[in-house]
Design an enzyme around this catalytic site. Structure first.
Site, PDB file in Angstrom:
ATOM      1  N   ARG A  67      43.850  48.922  37.110  1.00 12.81           N
ATOM      2  CA  ARG A  67      45.132  48.214  37.231  1.00 12.81           C
ATOM      3  C   ARG A  67      45.117  46.818  36.607  1.00 12.81           C
ATOM      4  O   ARG A  67      46.103  46.430  35.984  1.00 12.81           O
ATOM      5  CB  ARG A  67      45.640  48.210  38.672  1.00 12.81           C
ATOM      6  CG  ARG A  67      44.820  47.559  39.703  1.00 12.81           C
ATOM      7  CD  ARG A  67      44.846  48.315  41.007  1.00 12.81           C
ATOM      8  NE  ARG A  67      43.801  49.334  40.971  1.00 12.81           N
ATOM      9  CZ  ARG A  67      43.872  50.485  41.592  1.00 12.81           C
ATOM     10  NH1 ARG A  67      44.909  50.795  42.305  1.00 12.81           N
ATOM     11  NH2 ARG A  67      42.873  51.349  41.499  1.00 12.81           N
ATOM     12  N   THR A  68      44.017  46.087  36.741  1.00 11.96           N
ATOM     13  CA  THR A  68      44.027  44.709  36.234  1.00 11.96           C
ATOM     14  C   THR A  68      44.177  44.695  34.717  1.00 11.96           C
ATOM     15  O   THR A  68      44.989  43.950  34.159  1.00 11.96           O
ATOM     16  CB  THR A  68      42.733  43.979  36.650  1.00 11.96           C
ATOM     17  OG1 THR A  68      42.593  44.073  38.063  1.00 11.96           O
ATOM     18  CG2 THR A  68      42.755  42.528  36.249  1.00 11.96           C
ATOM     19  N   LYS A  95      24.338  46.729  20.458  1.00 10.71           N
ATOM     20  CA  LYS A  95      23.400  46.510  19.342  1.00 10.71           C
ATOM     21  C   LYS A  95      22.684  45.169  19.488  1.00 10.71           C
ATOM     22  O   LYS A  95      22.052  44.691  18.556  1.00 10.71           O
ATOM     23  CB  LYS A  95      24.163  46.538  18.014  1.00 10.71           C
ATOM     24  CG  LYS A  95      24.876  47.847  17.736  1.00 10.71           C
ATOM     25  CD  LYS A  95      25.591  47.782  16.399  1.00 10.71           C
ATOM     26  CE  LYS A  95      26.461  49.005  16.183  1.00 10.71           C
ATOM     27  NZ  LYS A  95      27.364  48.833  15.046  1.00 10.71           N
ATOM     28  N   ARG A 117      36.787  39.970  32.248  1.00  8.39           N
ATOM     29  CA  ARG A 117      36.176  40.509  33.478  1.00  8.39           C
ATOM     30  C   ARG A 117      34.698  40.734  33.198  1.00  8.39           C
ATOM     31  O   ARG A 117      34.341  41.296  32.162  1.00  8.39           O
ATOM     32  CB  ARG A 117      36.852  41.821  33.889  1.00  8.39           C
ATOM     33  CG  ARG A 117      36.069  42.540  34.967  1.00  8.39           C
ATOM     34  CD  ARG A 117      36.803  43.690  35.572  1.00  8.39           C
ATOM     35  NE  ARG A 117      37.864  43.237  36.467  1.00  8.39           N
ATOM     36  CZ  ARG A 117      38.478  44.034  37.348  1.00  8.39           C
ATOM     37  NH1 ARG A 117      38.160  45.299  37.440  1.00  8.39           N
ATOM     38  NH2 ARG A 117      39.429  43.559  38.127  1.00  8.39           N
ATOM     39  N   HIS A 145      38.798  36.407  41.819  1.00  5.45           N
ATOM     40  CA  HIS A 145      39.719  37.283  41.086  1.00  5.45           C
ATOM     41  C   HIS A 145      41.109  36.661  41.307  1.00  5.45           C
ATOM     42  O   HIS A 145      41.885  37.138  42.128  1.00  5.45           O
ATOM     43  CB  HIS A 145      39.622  38.694  41.672  1.00  5.45           C
ATOM     44  CG  HIS A 145      40.322  39.760  40.902  1.00  5.45           C
ATOM     45  ND1 HIS A 145      41.161  39.506  39.843  1.00  5.45           N
ATOM     46  CD2 HIS A 145      40.298  41.114  41.043  1.00  5.45           C
ATOM     47  CE1 HIS A 145      41.631  40.658  39.375  1.00  5.45           C
ATOM     48  NE2 HIS A 145      41.116  41.640  40.080  1.00  5.45           N
TER      49      HIS A 145
HETATM   50  C1  NCD Z   1      39.361  44.735  42.759  1.00  8.20           C
HETATM   51  C2  NCD Z   1      38.286  44.187  41.853  1.00  8.20           C
HETATM   52  O1  NCD Z   1      37.998  44.728  40.802  1.00  8.20           O
HETATM   53  O2  NCD Z   1      37.752  43.169  42.248  1.00  8.20           O
HETATM   54  N1  NCD Z   1      40.201  45.638  42.124  1.00  8.20           N
HETATM   55  C3  NCD Z   1      41.261  45.156  41.429  1.00  8.20           C
HETATM   56  O3  NCD Z   1      41.133  44.339  40.575  1.00  8.20           O
HETATM   57  N2  NCD Z   1      42.467  45.595  41.814  1.00  8.20           N
HETATM   58  C4  NCD Z   1      38.862  45.236  44.047  1.00  8.20           C
HETATM   59  C5  NCD Z   1      37.848  46.351  44.066  1.00  8.20           C
HETATM   60  O4  NCD Z   1      37.295  46.759  43.049  1.00  8.20           O
HETATM   61  O5  NCD Z   1      37.604  46.810  45.166  1.00  8.20           O
END
Ligand code: NCD
Length: 323
Positions: A67-68, A95, A117, A145
């Site tokens: 989703r992110t 590589k 990320r 986050h």
């Molecule tokens: C979260 C994450 O990746 O930190 N998910 C997200 O971004 N919606 C929470 C998770 O992975 O549990």
């Protein structure tokens, strides 16, 4: 629409969005208010605005995401930006290229904003030091986050009309959850009471220093709680076993129909996802009337549009000032 048309009256002044810990209450409110405005202007994120036309937004994801990543891409495109996607597993990292060299290479293609990320806490902060682009943290290890924290808070504010004075419980794997940390910083600054709850092995010993209350008995706090945010057990970040079995975890900390009936009548149930049905919550709760899980996803798009707009506005103003 131009940046000058945005109704931003509060402070901003940030080049990057790395976490909620360093933002003020007024800066948080600026983002939430702008997300509300964009909701009206775009019919809940479904209509395009051309605010970011000519800008390039790069998604640099070194960890999995559903989703992110999709939400950031869509937010950037709804604002008229060009987007490029980078996946670590299919890149030259395999590589031997370093993280910084990979990021600099992507930036050299004319990128203005980087969404990062990474499983290492602080990785987006490192990028912010080495790149000239704006950097947005889309989750750094167990640290923060920020856009997830903001979209959780925005969802609560939309449903309950305020944050000040509410009691919010964060339940689950507090130790390994970056979502917990961003929620804690944001909610406390906006005046909520925050209770963290989970197995004692999954709650850091000194967490109360942040200003939260700690509870190990979910049933004891449940009647006082206005919102509960169910955090996934982060098995991929754990070394060793932190509780005896998933079944025991679900019976002590899972949200189910029985607990819903003992909670406040208008309890709000949030989960950042991905959700594990039968662990953090039962299907009855996930799909029931208290759940706002899909609203969170929709609101995520608006929050990311707001964050991208604020950073792009700042970048454009700085560049105009320099030239
Ligand atoms: C979260 C994450 O990746 O930190 N998910 C997200 O971004 N919606 C929470 C998770 O992975 O549990």
């Amino acid at each position: 629409m131009q940046f000058n048309d945005l109704p931003v009256t509060g402070p901003w002044g940030e080049r990057h969005l790395l976490g909620l810990e360093t933002l003020s209450r007024d800066q948080l409110t600026t983002i939430l208010d702008l997300a509300d405005y964009l909701r009206e202007q775009t019919e809940n994120g479904t209509r395009r605005l051309e605010l970011l036309r000519g800008l390039v937004v790069a998604n640099l994801f070194f960890e999995n995401s559903t989703r992110t990543r999709t939400s950031f891409s869509l937010a950037a495109r709804r604002l008229g930006a060009d987007t490029v996607d980078f996946t670590a597993s299919s890149s030259s990292l395999s590589k031997g290229e370093t993280f910084i060299d990979t990021a600099r290479t992507i930036e050299a293609m004319g990128v203005d904003m980087v969404i990062c990320r990474h499983r290492t806490p602080g990785a987006p902060h490192l990028l912010a030091e080495h790149l000239t682009s704006c950097v947005l943290n889309a989750g750094d290890g167990t640290h923060e986050h920020p856009t997830q924290g903001l979209l959780d808070i925005f969802t609560i504010r939309r449903h309950l009309g305020r944050i000040e004075g509410l009691t919010v419980a964060l339940v689950g794997d507090i130790r390994h959850s970056r979502v917990a940390r961003s929620n804690i910083h944001g909610l406390l600054k906006l005046g909520a009471r925050v209770i963290v709850c989970g197995p004692s092995t999954l709650i850091p010993a000194n967490i109360s220093r942040l200003g939260v209350e700690v509870a190990w008995d979910f049933d004891a706090i449940l009647p006082e709680v206005d919102c509960v945010n169910l955090l996934r057990v982060q098995f991929e970040r754990q070394r060793g076993a932190f509780f005896p079995s998933i079944a025991e975890y679900a019976s002590l900390f899972g949200m189910n129909g029985k607990r819903i009936r003992r909670a406040k009548k208008d309890l709000l149930v949030l989960a950042p996802g991905p959700i594990n049905r039968g662990v953090e919550l039962t299907p009855e709760v996930a799909d029931g009337p208290h759940s706002v899980i899909l609203d969170q996803v929709t609101n995520g798009l608006l929050i990311r549009m707001a964050c991208l707009s604020l950073l792009a506005r700042e970048r454009t103003a700085t560049q105009a000032g320099i030239s």
